[in-house]
Scaffold this motif. Structure first.
Motif, PDB file in Angstrom:
ATOM      1  N   MET A 108       0.819  -1.200   0.000  1.00 55.68           N
ATOM      2  CA  MET A 108       0.000   0.000   0.000  1.00 55.68           C
ATOM      3  C   MET A 108       0.859   1.258   0.000  1.00 55.68           C
ATOM      4  N   ALA A 109       1.883   1.292   0.861  1.00 54.39           N
ATOM      5  CA  ALA A 109       2.736   2.470   0.961  1.00 54.39           C
ATOM      6  C   ALA A 109       3.461   2.742  -0.360  1.00 54.39           C
ATOM      7  N   LEU A 110       3.948   1.690  -1.012  1.00 48.67           N
ATOM      8  CA  LEU A 110       4.625   1.856  -2.304  1.00 48.67           C
ATOM      9  C   LEU A 110       3.647   2.366  -3.363  1.00 48.67           C
ATOM     10  N   GLY A 111       2.419   1.846  -3.355  1.00 48.04           N
ATOM     11  CA  GLY A 111       1.415   2.305  -4.313  1.00 48.04           C
ATOM     12  C   GLY A 111       1.078   3.772  -4.118  1.00 48.04           C
ATOM     13  N   MET A 112       0.934   4.188  -2.853  1.00 50.18           N
ATOM     14  CA  MET A 112       0.637   5.592  -2.571  1.00 50.18           C
ATOM     15  C   MET A 112       1.801   6.485  -2.974  1.00 50.18           C
ATOM     16  N   ALA A 113       3.023   6.032  -2.762  1.00 48.44           N
ATOM     17  CA  ALA A 113       4.201   6.811  -3.148  1.00 48.44           C
ATOM     18  C   ALA A 113       4.278   6.955  -4.672  1.00 48.44           C
ATOM     19  N   ALA A 114       3.960   5.879  -5.390  1.00 54.93           N
ATOM     20  CA  ALA A 114       3.962   5.928  -6.855  1.00 54.93           C
ATOM     21  C   ALA A 114       2.920   6.932  -7.357  1.00 54.93           C
ATOM     22  N   PHE A 115       1.756   6.933  -6.737  1.00 54.23           N
ATOM     23  CA  PHE A 115       0.691   7.884  -7.102  1.00 54.23           C
ATOM     24  C   PHE A 115       1.150   9.315  -6.863  1.00 54.23           C
ATOM     25  N   ALA A 116       1.768   9.572  -5.712  1.00 56.68           N
ATOM     26  CA  ALA A 116       2.252  10.911  -5.402  1.00 56.68           C
ATOM     27  C   ALA A 116       3.313  11.360  -6.400  1.00 56.68           C
ATOM     28  N   LEU A 117       4.155  10.449  -6.827  1.00 53.13           N
ATOM     29  CA  LEU A 117       5.209  10.791  -7.781  1.00 53.13           C
ATOM     30  C   LEU A 117       4.646  11.203  -9.130  1.00 53.13           C
TER      31      LEU A 117
END
Length: 310
Positions: A108-117
């Protein structure tokens, strides 16, 4: 203005009821078809509770209100981590199983970081990458042989009674829930857009607050119910899965439908949500549970983040 408020209220209520029927019908069909508990939890339940965010954001983007669409996703992610987890902590101070933290939290954290990027340059190519990443993440989550956070165990299947209902009734619940969710999303988007125009608010602020809280109501209700029934793995897994779906699948859909620039406030809020995910994870890792004072802190975080998009 009164009509817009009524539309938002009616849309939110319809979203809650219809998405609940969608999840109930889909989960029942999964039981009848003997689909694994992992698939039921990760795919069916995750999609069901995230369907409001997907529909609201995609409809808003398609109608030219990209700010409402992205604001809804960012706000929903933060609301899941602060409002939902905060209320869950206050209500039940749940013990967190290691399996939930080891498998779902990092993804989840990696997915949210990818979205923010990708919000820094939201184009169709980035949208396609997000959707492909979602497919890969789902495949990885379902590949494990041991998943302690399974949503529907044999005992829970028996207690729920979903498998005892006829396939025809379950199909009606599923299709009707999907149609109702779509109608509720349409009402919510229309009302939110009218409120933004009437008050002169930025679309991002309306999406981050009004629509985000509205589409997160199913998760809030589910978390409180799960807390009362001591089914915290269900609530936590749903939050993590919902945020992954919002960030990758729904974020990718918005980018494909309406690529373009994103407000700086939403960019900042998206990174705040990533930081909150890390902090919430740290809270749960250190003590093996989400305490009441930690729940209170998470609730304060949501209120403090609103000025970022004002």
């Amino acid at each position: 203005m009164v009509g817009a408020l009524l539309a938002v209220s009616a849309g939110a209520v319809l979203l809650i009821v219809a998405s609940d029927r969608l999840v109930e019908g889909a989960a029942g069909l999964a039981v009848r078809l003997r689909v694994s508990a992992v698939v039921t939890g990760v795919v069916i339940m995750g999609f069901g509770t995230s369907a409001p965010e997907l529909l609201v954001s995609t409809l808003a983007a398609a109608r030219g209100s990209r700010g409402i669409g992205i604001g809804n996703l960012v706000g929903s992610n933060l609301a899941n981590l602060s409002l939902v987890l905060g209320l869950l902590g206050l209500v039940s101070a749940p013990v967190v199983s290691p399996g939930v933290l080891r498998r779902r939290l990092p993804v989840m954290a990696l997915g949210m970081a990818a979205f923010a990027l990708v919000l820094h340059s939201l184009g169709r190519w980035e949208g396609a990458v997000l959707v492909a990443s979602f497919i890969g993440a789902m495949a990885w989550l379902m590949s494990g042989r041991h998943n302690s956070e399974e949503v529907v165990t044999p005992g829970r299947r028996k207690e729920s009674g979903l498998g005892d209902r006829s396939p025809a009734l379950l199909t009606v619940l599923t299709v009707g829930g999907l149609v109702g969710t779509l109608a509720g999303a349409q009402l919510l988007v229309t009302g939110a857009r009218d409120i933004a125009e009437s008050l002169g608010w930025a679309e991002g602020l309306v999406g981050f607050t009004v629509t985000a809280v509205g589409t997160t109501l199913p998760e809030i209700a589910g978390a409180l119910q799960a807390g009362r029934k001591s089914q915290t793995d269900l609530a936590l897994g749903n939050v993590f899965g919902s945020n992954l779906f919002n960030s990758l699948a729904s974020g990718g859909a918005v980018a494909l439908v309406s690529p373009g620039a994103v407000d700086a406030g939403l960019l900042a809020a998206s990174w705040v949500s990533v930081a909150v995910a890390a902090c919430a994870g740290l809270m749960m890792w250190t003590g093996g549970r989400l305490g009441r004072w930690e729940g209170a802190v998470l609730l304060v975080v949501y209120a403090a983040a609103i000025p970022l998009v004002a």
